[in-house]
Design an enzyme around this catalytic site. Structure first.
Site, PDB file in Angstrom:
ATOM      1  N   ALA A  66      45.302  43.136  33.366  1.00  0.00           N
ATOM      2  CA  ALA A  66      45.003  44.291  34.213  1.00  0.00           C
ATOM      3  C   ALA A  66      46.323  44.903  34.662  1.00  0.00           C
ATOM      4  O   ALA A  66      47.345  44.210  34.733  1.00  0.00           O
ATOM      5  CB  ALA A  66      44.189  43.838  35.415  1.00  0.00           C
ATOM      6  N   GLY A 111      43.424  39.738  31.752  1.00  0.00           N
ATOM      7  CA  GLY A 111      42.321  40.517  31.188  1.00  0.00           C
ATOM      8  C   GLY A 111      42.371  40.606  29.666  1.00  0.00           C
ATOM      9  O   GLY A 111      41.336  40.812  29.020  1.00  0.00           O
ATOM     10  N   GLU A 114      40.765  37.538  28.519  1.00  0.00           N
ATOM     11  CA  GLU A 114      39.345  37.627  28.895  1.00  0.00           C
ATOM     12  C   GLU A 114      38.569  38.553  27.955  1.00  0.00           C
ATOM     13  O   GLU A 114      37.424  38.283  27.607  1.00  0.00           O
ATOM     14  CB  GLU A 114      39.233  38.088  30.358  1.00  0.00           C
ATOM     15  CG  GLU A 114      39.693  36.988  31.309  1.00  0.00           C
ATOM     16  CD  GLU A 114      39.887  37.466  32.744  1.00  0.00           C
ATOM     17  OE1 GLU A 114      40.653  38.429  32.951  1.00  0.00           O
ATOM     18  OE2 GLU A 114      39.258  36.892  33.640  1.00  0.00           O
ATOM     19  N   GLU A 134      47.232  34.897  36.258  1.00  0.00           N
ATOM     20  CA  GLU A 134      46.914  35.471  37.584  1.00  0.00           C
ATOM     21  C   GLU A 134      47.427  34.623  38.738  1.00  0.00           C
ATOM     22  O   GLU A 134      47.805  35.151  39.785  1.00  0.00           O
ATOM     23  CB  GLU A 134      45.386  35.658  37.732  1.00  0.00           C
ATOM     24  CG  GLU A 134      44.793  36.733  36.844  1.00  0.00           C
ATOM     25  CD  GLU A 134      44.388  36.252  35.450  1.00  0.00           C
ATOM     26  OE1 GLU A 134      44.776  35.123  35.055  1.00  0.00           O
ATOM     27  OE2 GLU A 134      43.678  36.999  34.759  1.00  0.00           O
TER      28      GLU A 134
END
Ligand code: CO8
Length: 263
Positions: A66, A111, A114, A134
């Protein structure tokens, strides 16, 4: 909708979405996610698309996570909204009826990992790196990493990656069942296209039935999963391809699948 942050291309029934913010290592900002969502809707509505490939622009990254400059502005409420927004899109990706291949050509972090694990499988270049960093930002995964990763590679392997935030190589990802195949960088797209074409040549209905059976059964108990398989197996006979495939075998010829349904 015009696209500035992704490139959307369809050729011979194979769609490719290329994350296209190479200067930010294809980080996922809201604008990119909106475009991705729109492209997935288009793909879901197009009966002629058989396979989707996801990859990243440039030779450095698939998706480096992200966009941290957006994350830095969040409070708890905006974080919840963003995670919900992102998860809805990743769920939409996973639920596509067609087969989706992640061609991971560099960093797939946060992300990026993911998104790749919501695809049906991953082919990765030798320089690919996966991870859930993260924790190094004082955060945790928010686009499904704490749920899909343990289901894919096992709870303790996923815990180690999420707690340490460390990156792993494509070869390590291959060893732990995250990556199906590791390929030289300059061969990655050719190899992915080859397997995409092979899959696209199979029966459309049986591909969908197989995907549905696996995805709907994986989180159910065995007996529920086996019942899901019975229904999906029956569904494959709704297509003329079942007759064509079995007849072609008996006639010792190559099957010509059309994807047409029995009337
Ligand atoms: N967001 C924004 N910009 C990024 C990101 C990112 N995730 N990653 C890289 N960039 C930018 C850099 O800032 C840099 O920009 P500039 O040239 O303007 O300075 C450019 O991309 C190139 O990056 P680097 O110079 O850092 O390149 P390096 O080769 O030195 O390093 C790395 C590459 C190791 C990938 C490094 O860029 C890095 O660590 N990036 C961050 C990776 C990361 O932490 N990702 C996880 C983000 S969090 C997340 O994904 C959570 C998802 C769920 C959210 C749920 C919402 C609540």
């Amino acid at each position: 909708m015009g696209y500035e942050n992704i490139i959307y291309h369809v050729e011979e029934g194979i769609a490719t979405i290329t994350f296209n913010r190479p200067k930010a290592l294809n980080a996922l900002n809201s604008a990119l996610l909106e475009e991705l969502s729109d492209a997935l809707d288009k793909i879901a509505a197009d009966e002629d698309i058989r396979v989707l490939i996801l990859t990243g622009a440039g030779d450095k990254a698939f998706v480096a996570g992200a966009d941290i400059s957006e994350l830095a502005t969040f409070n708890s409420l905006s974080a919840k909204n963003f995670a919900t927004f992102g998860q809805n899109i990743v769920n939409k990706l996973q639920k596509l009826a067609i087969i989706v291949i992640a061609a991971v050509n560099g960093f797939a972090l946060g992300g990026g990992t993911e998104i790749s694990i919501a695809c049906d499988f991953i082919y990765a270049s030798e320089n690919a790196k996966f991870g859930q960093p993260e924790i190094n930002l004082g955060l945790i995964p928010g686009f499904g990493g704490t749920q899909r990763l343990p289901r894919l590679i096992g709870t303790n392997m996923a815990k180690e990656l999420i707690y340490t935030g460390k990156m792993i190589s494509a070869a390590e990802g291959n060893q732990m069942g995250l990556v199906n195949k590791v390929i030289a960088s300059d061969q990655l797209m050719d190899e992915v296209m080859k397997v995409a074409k092979e899959i696209a040549s199979k029966g459309k209905v049986s591909l969908r039935a197989a995907k549905q059976a696996i995805n709907n059964g994986i989180n159910a108990d065995l007996s529920t999963g086996l019942n899901i398989e019975i229904d999906a197996f029956a569904l494959s006979f709704a297509s003329l391809d079942a007759k064509e495939g079995t007849t072609a075998f008996l006639e010792k010829r190559k099957a010509n699948f059309t994807g047409k349904l029995n009337q």
